[in-house]
Write a protein that holds these residues in place. Structure first.
Motif, PDB file in Angstrom:
ATOM      1  N   GLN A  96       0.831  -1.205   0.000  1.00  7.33           N
ATOM      2  CA  GLN A  96       0.000   0.000   0.000  1.00  7.33           C
ATOM      3  C   GLN A  96       0.866   1.257   0.000  1.00  7.33           C
ATOM      4  O   GLN A  96       0.550   2.245  -0.677  1.00  7.33           O
ATOM      5  N   GLN A  97       1.970   1.235   0.749  1.00  6.20           N
ATOM      6  CA  GLN A  97       2.912   2.363   0.719  1.00  6.20           C
ATOM      7  C   GLN A  97       3.528   2.505  -0.666  1.00  6.20           C
ATOM      8  O   GLN A  97       3.637   3.617  -1.206  1.00  6.20           O
ATOM      9  N   TYR A 134      -0.536  -6.558   5.039  1.00  9.00           N
ATOM     10  CA  TYR A 134       0.879  -6.908   4.902  1.00  9.00           C
ATOM     11  C   TYR A 134       1.514  -7.142   6.275  1.00  9.00           C
ATOM     12  O   TYR A 134       2.355  -8.041   6.437  1.00  9.00           O
ATOM     13  N   ALA A 135       1.102  -6.374   7.270  1.00  9.88           N
ATOM     14  CA  ALA A 135       1.596  -6.594   8.633  1.00  9.88           C
ATOM     15  C   ALA A 135       1.199  -7.986   9.111  1.00  9.88           C
ATOM     16  O   ALA A 135       1.993  -8.686   9.767  1.00  9.88           O
ATOM     17  N   ARG A 136      -0.008  -8.412   8.783  1.00  6.87           N
ATOM     18  CA  ARG A 136      -0.448  -9.758   9.158  1.00  6.87           C
ATOM     19  C   ARG A 136       0.429 -10.813   8.501  1.00  6.87           C
ATOM     20  O   ARG A 136       0.831 -11.802   9.132  1.00  6.87           O
ATOM     21  N   ALA A 143       9.548 -14.189  14.113  1.00  7.19           N
ATOM     22  CA  ALA A 143      10.612 -13.226  14.400  1.00  7.19           C
ATOM     23  C   ALA A 143      11.618 -13.100  13.273  1.00  7.19           C
ATOM     24  O   ALA A 143      12.193 -12.026  13.058  1.00  7.19           O
ATOM     25  N   GLU A 144      11.857 -14.187  12.526  1.00  8.69           N
ATOM     26  CA  GLU A 144      12.879 -14.126  11.477  1.00  8.69           C
ATOM     27  C   GLU A 144      12.479 -13.197  10.325  1.00  8.69           C
ATOM     28  O   GLU A 144      13.325 -12.779   9.527  1.00  8.69           O
ATOM     29  N   SER A 145      11.172 -12.843  10.239  1.00  8.54           N
ATOM     30  CA  SER A 145      10.721 -11.955   9.162  1.00  8.54           C
ATOM     31  C   SER A 145      10.813 -10.480   9.552  1.00  8.54           C
ATOM     32  O   SER A 145      10.570  -9.608   8.720  1.00  8.54           O
ATOM     33  N   VAL A 146      11.169 -10.192  10.802  1.00 11.76           N
ATOM     34  CA  VAL A 146      11.201  -8.818  11.297  1.00 11.76           C
ATOM     35  C   VAL A 146      12.616  -8.267  11.216  1.00 11.76           C
ATOM     36  O   VAL A 146      13.583  -8.937  11.602  1.00 11.76           O
ATOM     37  N   VAL A 154       5.401  -1.474   7.948  1.00 13.97           N
ATOM     38  CA  VAL A 154       4.030  -1.946   8.112  1.00 13.97           C
ATOM     39  C   VAL A 154       3.160  -0.989   8.923  1.00 13.97           C
ATOM     40  O   VAL A 154       2.012  -1.301   9.212  1.00 13.97           O
ATOM     41  N   SER A 155       3.670   0.177   9.277  1.00 10.95           N
ATOM     42  CA  SER A 155       2.870   1.156  10.016  1.00 10.95           C
ATOM     43  C   SER A 155       2.012   1.960   9.037  1.00 10.95           C
ATOM     44  O   SER A 155       2.519   2.531   8.074  1.00 10.95           O
TER      45      SER A 155
END
Length: 452
Positions: A96-97, A134-136, A143-146, A154-155
């Motif tokens: 979306q961004q 997308y945050a979902r 954790a490995e995706s962060v 994702v904000s």
């Protein structure tokens, strides 16, 4: 009076209540990668709703969507180098961004504005968005995706802020969430900001992408989706809506600023209003009284007689509860209640049968459609209409669903007037009043639209 300016240009006084000019547009809607394609789709009376889930949707397997919807192609595609983003960061950025970065740039190009010329100016960004699909997806991978890019990636607030950062804009920059009315409310806030002189130019619109099956599931469990996968706005077969996705941006200036800058003016936003249902049968039940109130306040703020309006782009979700209430409110304020003659009913219709309900971006889809219609002086057909819902007495209300391509005119050279409605499930209602633009004199003539 206040003054507003864009760097390098002479200041122009702004007058509270003056019309806001739409000087640029961009969009990415189902079956329509830009405004001209959107116009062609609508003009031809075609539907972009299908049962095909596009490729590049790892979070949305084909068997997860059991009903037709309106989708965009290639939402996974992005050119990070163009926007100064590294490939590593781009992978962490909500599509979306990324889509709104592209649409903001395209809208400025459409307006004939070099994006770099806005650096350091009080240009504002007002965007509607309600989903965090997308945050979902990111959090599903653990954790490995962060990474250190995830918090901004994702904000939802960053959808607007990233545009301001890219272009170096100093005006207000915010994301609006009033549910399905978000993008039209964002446009109304941008118009108010321009009239007050808080900014000299505004990018306004909204975005909504459907990236996970849960969005379809919650709408289905709520009872809002059409079992047939078709939206029947104001029709006796109305049984829910079809989901859609996309985004759109308009470039806005006060009319005086647009004339001073020699801009092409696609149409004018003469006024608008926002309110809330303020309590009803339940949290999500619409209120006829509140819808009447927002209509009356919008036309009062715009200084427009309701009976002079030629057409209204409906919220028009095709639900058995919402459609009759919306029709009754329109009839009370712009139809029979305004003294409208029986032989000159208010024309109404909705874009949702053609592209789906874009939810957080529904209002901007309706607004761009309406701007194109007043600019081209042609009202495109509202699809899937056969006969009116028995709870909607069209003749008595002085309304008519426009289901064919129709010319639009206005008597004695008066402005061609239109309205756009968008309602949120929590009761936040918005209505904007539009008109075409006709130069008052040859000296105020706008440049040819085909000029580079």
């Amino acid at each position: 009076m206040t003054t507003a300016s864009v760097s390098g240009r002479p200041e122009v006084d702004t007058v509270p209540g003056e019309p806001i000019a739409v000087v640029g547009m961009s969009c990415r809607f189902p079956g329509a990668p830009g405004p001209e394609a959107y116009w062609q789709l609508l003009h031809a009376g075609e539907s972009a709703v299908s049962d095909r889930v596009p490729d590049g949707r790892p979070g949305l397997p084909g068997d997860a969507v059991t009903r037709p919807a309106g989708f965009l192609d290639s939402v996974d595609a992005f050119d990070p180098d163009f926007f100064g983003i590294t490939p590593r960061e781009a992978a962490s950025v909500d599509p979306q961004q990324r889509l709104m970065l592209e649409l903001a740039w395209e809208a400025l190009e459409n307006a004939g504005i070099v994006p770099a010329a806005l650096k350091g100016t009080r240009a504002g960004v007002y965007l509607g968005a309600i989903w965090d699909d997308y945050a979902r997806l990111v959090h599903q991978h653990g954790a490995e995706s962060v990474s250190h890019h995830t918090i901004t990636g994702v904000s939802r607030s960053i959808i607007a802020n990233r545009i301001s950062y890219l272009l170096g804009l100093r005006g207000p920059s915010l994301v609006v969430d009033s549910a399905q009315s978000s993008s039209l409310v964002a446009v109304q806030l941008a118009c108010e900001s321009l009239r007050k002189g808080d900014c000299a130019l505004a990018l306004a619109g909204g975005v909504s992408l459907n990236l996970v099956p849960e969005g379809f599931l919650v709408a289905e469990k709520f009872g809002a989706l059409s079992p047939e996968g078709r939206t029947y706005t104001f029709d006796d077969r109305a049984n829910g809506y079809v989901r859609g996705e996309g985004g759109g941006v308009v470039v806005l200036k006060t009319l005086s600023r647009a004339l001073a800058d020699g801009d092409t003016i696609h149409g004018l936003i003469r006024g608008g209003a926002v309110n809330n249902d303020g309590g009803g049968d339940n949290l999500t039940a619409p209120s006829r009284a509140a819808q009447e109130d927002v209509l009356r306040r919008a036309y009062d703020q715009a200084g427009v007689a309701p009976e002079a309006v030629r057409f209204v782009e409906l919220h028009g979700t095709g639900t058995p509860l919402g459609d009759p209430l919306e029709a009754a409110a329109l009839g009370a304020v712009l139809g029979a209640g305004s003294g409208r003659a029986a032989d000159s009913p208010l024309l109404v219709g909705s874009v949702k049968p053609a592209i789906g309900h874009l939810e957080g971006a529904a209002g901007i889809a309706g607004l761009i459609k309406a701007v194109l219609c007043v600019r081209e002086r042609t009202l495109v057909p509202s699809l899937n209409f056969r006969s009116a819902n028995p709870a909607i007495p069209l003749d008595e209300l002085r309304l008519r669903v426009n289901d064919v391509l129709s010319p639009l005119d206005s008597p004695d050279g008066a402005p061609l007037l239109a309205g756009v409605s968008s309602f949120g499930m929590g009761g936040t209602n918005c209505h904007l009043v539009l008109s075409d633009w006709t130069p008052a004199s040859e000296s105020a003539r706008t440049p040819d639209r085909s000029a580079p």
